[in-house]
Design an enzyme around this catalytic site. Structure first.
Site, PDB file in Angstrom:
ATOM      1  N   GLN A 199      -3.658  -3.816  -6.367  1.00  0.00           N
ATOM      2  CA  GLN A 199      -3.771  -4.920  -5.615  1.00  0.00           C
ATOM      3  C   GLN A 199      -5.217  -5.963  -5.969  1.00  0.00           C
ATOM      4  OE1 GLN A 199      -2.318  -1.759  -4.378  1.00  0.00           O
ATOM      5  NE2 GLN A 199      -1.615  -2.248  -2.374  1.00  0.00           N
ATOM      6  N   ASP A 207      -7.484   0.952   7.252  1.00  0.00           N
ATOM      7  CA  ASP A 207      -5.926   0.526   7.355  1.00  0.00           C
ATOM      8  C   ASP A 207      -6.020   0.640   9.454  1.00  0.00           C
ATOM      9  OD1 ASP A 207      -5.389   0.714   4.888  1.00  0.00           O
ATOM     10  OD2 ASP A 207      -3.727  -1.211   5.377  1.00  0.00           O
ATOM     11  N   ASN A 262      -7.630   3.794   4.594  1.00  0.00           N
ATOM     12  CA  ASN A 262      -7.451   2.892   3.709  1.00  0.00           C
ATOM     13  C   ASN A 262      -6.953   3.145   1.920  1.00  0.00           C
ATOM     14  OD1 ASN A 262      -8.223   0.353   2.919  1.00  0.00           O
ATOM     15  ND2 ASN A 262      -9.868   0.811   1.338  1.00  0.00           N
TER      16      ASN A 262
HETATM   17  O1  MRU Z   1      -1.092  -0.974   1.297  1.00  0.00           O
HETATM   18  P1  MRU Z   1      -1.583  -2.413   0.811  1.00  0.00           P
HETATM   19  O2  MRU Z   1      -1.915  -3.343   0.007  1.00  0.00           O
HETATM   20  O3  MRU Z   1      -1.108  -2.886   2.472  1.00  0.00           O
HETATM   21  O4  MRU Z   1      -3.735  -1.238   1.670  1.00  0.00           O
HETATM   22  C1  MRU Z   1      -3.877  -2.764   2.257  1.00  0.00           C
HETATM   23  C2  MRU Z   1      -5.554  -1.631   2.317  1.00  0.00           C
HETATM   24  O5  MRU Z   1      -5.886  -0.218   1.846  1.00  0.00           O
HETATM   25  C3  MRU Z   1      -6.203  -2.553   2.480  1.00  0.00           C
HETATM   26  O6  MRU Z   1      -8.355  -1.880   2.148  1.00  0.00           O
HETATM   27  C4  MRU Z   1      -6.983  -2.388   4.253  1.00  0.00           C
HETATM   28  O7  MRU Z   1      -5.425  -2.356   4.527  1.00  0.00           O
HETATM   29  C5  MRU Z   1      -7.806  -3.285   4.617  1.00  0.00           C
HETATM   30  S1  MRU Z   1      -6.949  -4.955   4.538  1.00  0.00           S
HETATM   31  C6  MRU Z   1      -8.652  -6.501   5.390  1.00  0.00           C
END
Ligand code: MRU
Length: 314
Positions: A181, A222, A232
């Site tokens: 990501q 999260d 997170n």
């Molecule tokens: O697995 P993902 O890509 O959905 O994980 C996302 C994250 O961990 C982000 O840091 C979190 O959702 C914050 S987004 C503003």
């Protein structure tokens, strides 16, 4: 850019599995398609998942059969980000008022997340400047920009606001194994915004901090538990330990919709384990998608309404 929206009776998302190679939109017209998009991370990031959950319920009520089961399937498509189930439940609470009321609630959640992003960007940029002085060198993990919200984002929104003010030093995006990501999505957003940045492997973060190359770490969340423990993307905890050891601020930026007062602490959060093949096709693999940063490692949590200092409060 809106990462997720409702257009002509369908959910339209930017397909995040294709970025940065291809910028393509997906039109989701069934609950099954929405759930598949959530599971594959075509739509991802806590605030965007909240909107996806709510709009998913708006789709479900239009189609109409097995409503309770469909809402439950949406809520549980991914377990960790509290926004998904919360968004779905909030939209579902309007089912007795009819499909238009459900859609209205989902669009209200979308609009609240847009407003929250703007508020966090301003408050977070002010706080970073107060803590670090002019032109801080920032490290961020995962993707927390517009792609993770609807517009702007959380932690990356703060970085972009500092850039807009001409008050940003260096930016390091940690790559975020295994789905990248950081290296794919944050890099794409920073490039589009004209921000100079470098991508670092995840393990380099704490060392770059120890070597004095980072002034502050800024991440999203999260789920933020009642005691301030923050869940997170996997790798966040290592960055928090590195920041603690280096004596630099570690900031969490997240909307109030990510705070879960019903979950007492990080140990109570269901952590999503994803498939082994995301890590390595040939050998057995452990693949937890998230980790827990204990509240005492967090300098401040910046929300759309306030700044919380977890180490002081709890
Ligand atoms: O697995 P993902 O890509 O959905 O994980 C996302 C994250 O961990 C982000 O840091 C979190 O959702 C914050 S987004 C503003």
């Amino acid at each position: 850019m809106r990462t997720i929206d409702w257009v002509d009776d369908a959910i339209v998302i930017i397909d995040q599995t294709a970025l940065p190679a291809e910028e393509r939109l997906l039109r989701l017209t069934t609950v099954e398609e929405l759930i598949a998009a959530v599971r594959s991370l075509a739509v991802r990031g806590a605030p965007a998942l909240g909107v996806a959950g709510a709009l998913g319920v708006a789709l479900a009520v239009r189609i109409g059969s097995d409503l309770e089961e469909q809402v439950r399937a949406i809520e549980t498509a991914r377990p960790t980000a509290v926004n998904l189930a919360r968004g779905a439940r909030r939209a579902a609470s309007r089912i007795p008022d009819g499909p238009e009321a459900v859609l209205e609630e989902a669009l209200a959640i979308r609009d609240e997340e847009i407003a929250a992003s703007a508020a966090m960007a301003t408050r977070g940029a002010d706080l970073i400047t107060e803590l670090c002085g002019p032109r801080p060198r920032m490290l961020t993990h995962c993707n927390t920009g517009a792609l993770a919200a609807v517009t702007v984002g959380t932690a990356l929104g703060v970085v972009l606001e500092l850039h807009r003010r001409g008050a940003l030093g260096d930016v390091i995006a940690s790559e975020t194994r295994p789905l990248l990501q950081g290296a794919r999505l944050t890099a794409w957003e920073l490039s589009r915004a004209g921000v100079d940045f470098r991508v670092a492997v995840d393990g380099a973060g704490p060392f770059l901090m120890a070597r004095g190359e980072v002034d502050a770490v800024v991440v999203g969340a999260d789920r933020i538990c009642a005691n301030g423990d923050t869940v997170n993307k996997i790798g966040t905890y290592a960055h928090a330990l590195g920041a603690h050891r280096a004596g630099i601020p570690f900031l969490v930026v997240a909307p109030e919709s990510t705070i879960d007062a019903d979950t007492p602490d990080g140990a109570a959060v269901p952590i999503e384990d994803r498939t082994q093949d995301e890590v390595n096709g040939s050998f057995p693999a452990a693949n937890p998608a998230f980790d827990v940063t204990p509240h005492d490692l967090i300098t401040a949590i910046v929300t759309d309404r306030r700044v919380i200092r977890p180490a002081e409060k709890w």
